[in-house]
Design a protein around this motif. Structure first.
Motif, short mmCIF file in Angstrom:
data_model
loop_
_atom_site.label_atom_id
_atom_site.label_comp_id
_atom_site.label_asym_id
_atom_site.label_seq_id
_atom_site.Cartn_x
_atom_site.Cartn_y
_atom_site.Cartn_z
N PRO A 214 19.97 42.67 73.23
CA PRO A 214 18.62 42.51 73.80
C PRO A 214 18.09 41.09 73.59
O PRO A 214 18.43 40.44 72.60
CB PRO A 214 17.79 43.53 73.00
N ILE A 215 17.25 40.65 74.49
CA ILE A 215 16.75 39.28 74.42
C ILE A 215 15.95 39.04 73.15
O ILE A 215 16.00 37.96 72.56
CB ILE A 215 15.91 38.95 75.69
N TRP A 216 15.21 40.06 72.68
CA TRP A 216 14.41 39.85 71.46
C TRP A 216 15.30 39.64 70.25
O TRP A 216 14.92 38.91 69.31
CB TRP A 216 13.45 41.01 71.24
N VAL A 217 16.50 40.25 70.25
CA VAL A 217 17.45 40.04 69.16
C VAL A 217 17.96 38.60 69.19
O VAL A 217 18.05 37.93 68.14
CB VAL A 217 18.62 41.04 69.25
N LYS A 218 18.29 38.11 70.38
CA LYS A 218 18.75 36.72 70.51
C LYS A 218 17.69 35.74 70.02
O LYS A 218 17.98 34.82 69.25
CB LYS A 218 19.12 36.41 71.97
N VAL A 219 16.48 35.93 70.50
CA VAL A 219 15.39 35.00 70.15
C VAL A 219 15.12 35.05 68.64
O VAL A 219 14.98 34.00 67.99
CB VAL A 219 14.10 35.35 70.93
N SER A 220 15.06 36.25 68.07
CA SER A 220 14.74 36.39 66.65
C SER A 220 15.81 35.77 65.76
O SER A 220 15.51 35.02 64.81
CB SER A 220 14.56 37.86 66.29
N CYS A 221 17.08 36.08 66.06
CA CYS A 221 18.18 35.54 65.24
C CYS A 221 18.26 34.03 65.36
O CYS A 221 18.48 33.32 64.37
CB CYS A 221 19.50 36.19 65.64
N ALA A 222 18.08 33.52 66.59
CA ALA A 222 18.13 32.08 66.81
C ALA A 222 17.00 31.38 66.06
O ALA A 222 17.19 30.33 65.43
CB ALA A 222 18.05 31.78 68.30
N ALA A 223 15.81 31.98 66.10
CA ALA A 223 14.65 31.38 65.44
C ALA A 223 14.83 31.36 63.92
O ALA A 223 14.54 30.35 63.26
CB ALA A 223 13.38 32.14 65.81
N MET A 224 15.33 32.45 63.34
CA MET A 224 15.52 32.49 61.90
C MET A 224 16.59 31.51 61.44
O MET A 224 16.46 30.86 60.40
CB MET A 224 15.89 33.91 61.45
N LEU A 225 17.66 31.38 62.23
CA LEU A 225 18.71 30.41 61.89
C LEU A 225 18.14 28.99 61.92
O LEU A 225 18.42 28.18 61.03
CB LEU A 225 19.88 30.53 62.87
N SER A 226 17.32 28.70 62.92
CA SER A 226 16.73 27.37 63.04
C SER A 226 15.75 27.09 61.91
O SER A 226 15.72 25.97 61.37
CB SER A 226 16.02 27.23 64.39
N LEU A 227 14.94 28.09 61.54
CA LEU A 227 14.00 27.90 60.43
C LEU A 227 14.76 27.63 59.13
O LEU A 227 14.38 26.76 58.34
CB LEU A 227 13.13 29.14 60.27
N GLY A 228 15.83 28.37 58.92
CA GLY A 228 16.64 28.15 57.73
C GLY A 228 17.28 26.78 57.72
O GLY A 228 17.35 26.10 56.70
N THR A 229 17.74 26.36 58.89
CA THR A 229 18.35 25.03 59.01
C THR A 229 17.35 23.95 58.66
O THR A 229 17.66 23.01 57.92
CB THR A 229 18.88 24.81 60.44
N TYR A 230 16.13 24.09 59.16
CA TYR A 230 15.13 23.05 58.90
C TYR A 230 14.72 23.03 57.42
O TYR A 230 14.29 21.99 56.91
CB TYR A 230 13.89 23.26 59.77
N ALA A 231 14.86 24.18 56.74
CA ALA A 231 14.55 24.21 55.31
C ALA A 231 15.52 23.35 54.52
O ALA A 231 15.20 22.87 53.44
CB ALA A 231 14.59 25.65 54.80
N GLY A 232 16.71 23.15 55.06
CA GLY A 232 17.66 22.21 54.44
C GLY A 232 18.56 22.86 53.42
O GLY A 232 18.29 23.93 52.90
N GLY A 233 19.68 22.19 53.16
CA GLY A 233 20.63 22.66 52.16
C GLY A 233 21.17 21.47 51.40
O GLY A 233 22.32 21.10 51.51
#
Length: 331
Positions: A214-233
């Motif tokens: 579903p599109i909401w699954v794509k958007v949600s997973c993509a958004a969380m991955l991007s937020l985590g990426t911006y938090a840095g490692g």
């Protein structure tokens, strides 16, 4: 099916994606930051945007995760298995992040799925695990090492008469493109893995039939991955960018280009979920070996490779323990 259980599993899946983002953001940008092609904050912002875009480029990897590794029993047992798998992967992500070890979030998730499934007496598709997980886990770093070495040799030969300072400036600019390609490939691979787990949860709970995303699954997973990426490692970034070898811009460009190409091919041609971490680390080793074999800090590399091999069983063991504890609690 208890809606609370479904919400809990999806929430934990999103948190896993977030940890995947800050754990693996170093994969895409460590080389660019270490060669000063990009500032850390600019590199993270670029990686977050490209991760978001990459998540919408395909669904083959998600399909492999959702129906090619374990059976999906309906009812509370299936939800408990997914919960245990995700918690096992998250725990391993946090442990390896704390110690700055670039392990694979992907293989932590796969190990968690297999460990929780075995603990719950659910069937594991061992043929799929071997063909789609184990073989790519072994082959992709070897390919990354060899191709990275050859690409760097080609660069050295092509630019052997170029002005070294001018060439480095040019490759520093080119690294912006190679880092973006790497981040896009990371989104293509890693966001889909969590999408596959969320789809499994929806199917188990009876809220979806079939393996479409579903599109909401794509958007949600993509958004969380991007937020985590911006938090840095930052811890892992130091390991990849400095501890294996001191990279210069041509080497960084070669490693990133090699890794991105391998990830696109495996995503579209083989639909195999490979580890971004394994590929970029191996490519860095291959690129560094062209300078001289001793230029690579093989002691650090050995510890990283050992971490790769214990990731799946370690995450699987944690997942099994979480499954048993949760099963007792809800039973």
């Amino acid at each position: 099916m208890d809606m609370a259980a479904l919400i809990a599993v999806i929430g934990v899946a999103f948190f896993f994606t977030y940890t995947n983002g800050f754990h693996d953001s170093a994969n895409a940008i460590a080389t660019s930051v270490s060669t000063r092609a990009l500032t850390p904050r600019a590199a993270l912002a670029m990686a977050a945007v490209m991760n978001l875009a990459g998540a919408f480029l395909g669904s083959g990897v998600a399909s492999t995760v959702s129906k090619g590794l374990i059976e999906t029993p309906h009812g509370s047992k299936g939800m408990t298995i997914l919960f245990g798998a995700l918690v096992g992967a998250i725990v391993w992500n946090l442990i390896t992040w704390y110690f700055g070890l670039p392990s694979s979030s992907s293989h932590a998730l796969f190990g968690g799925l297999v460990g929780a499934a075995l603990a719950g007496g659910t069937g594991v598709f061992w043929h799929g695990v071997v063909e789609k997980i184990i073989l790519p886990m072994v082959i992709s770093p070897i390919v990354g090492l060899v191709v990275g070495y050859l690409v760097m040799l080609a660069i050295l030969w092509i630019f052997k008469r170029a002005n070294p300072h001018r060439a480095k400036r040019g490759f520093r600019v080119a690294q912006t493109a190679s880092a973006a390609a790497m981040a896009l490939a990371h989104g293509l691979q890693d966001a889909q893995k969590t999408m596959g787990v969320v789809v499994m949860a929806l199917v188990i709970s009876g809220h979806q039939h079939g393996n479409g995303i579903p599109i909401w699954v794509k958007v949600s997973c993509a958004a969380m991955l991007s937020l985590g990426t911006y938090a840095g490692g930052w811890r892992i970034m130091r390991t990849l960018g400095r501890k294996i070898i001191e990279l210069d811009p041509p080497q960084g460009f070669a490693a990133e280009s090699t890794s991105a190409a391998i990830m696109y091919i495996t995503s579209y041609v083989y639909k195999a979920p490979i580890s971004t971490t394994h590929v970029i680390t191996a490519a860095i080793m291959g690129v560094g070996a062209t300078k001289r074999v001793r230029a690579v800090r093989w002691g650090v590399a050995k510890n990283i490779v050992l971490g790769w091999f214990i990731t799946m069983p370690a995450a699987g063991l944690v997942a099994a323990l979480v499954y048993w504890i949760t099963d007792l609690a809800v039973g």
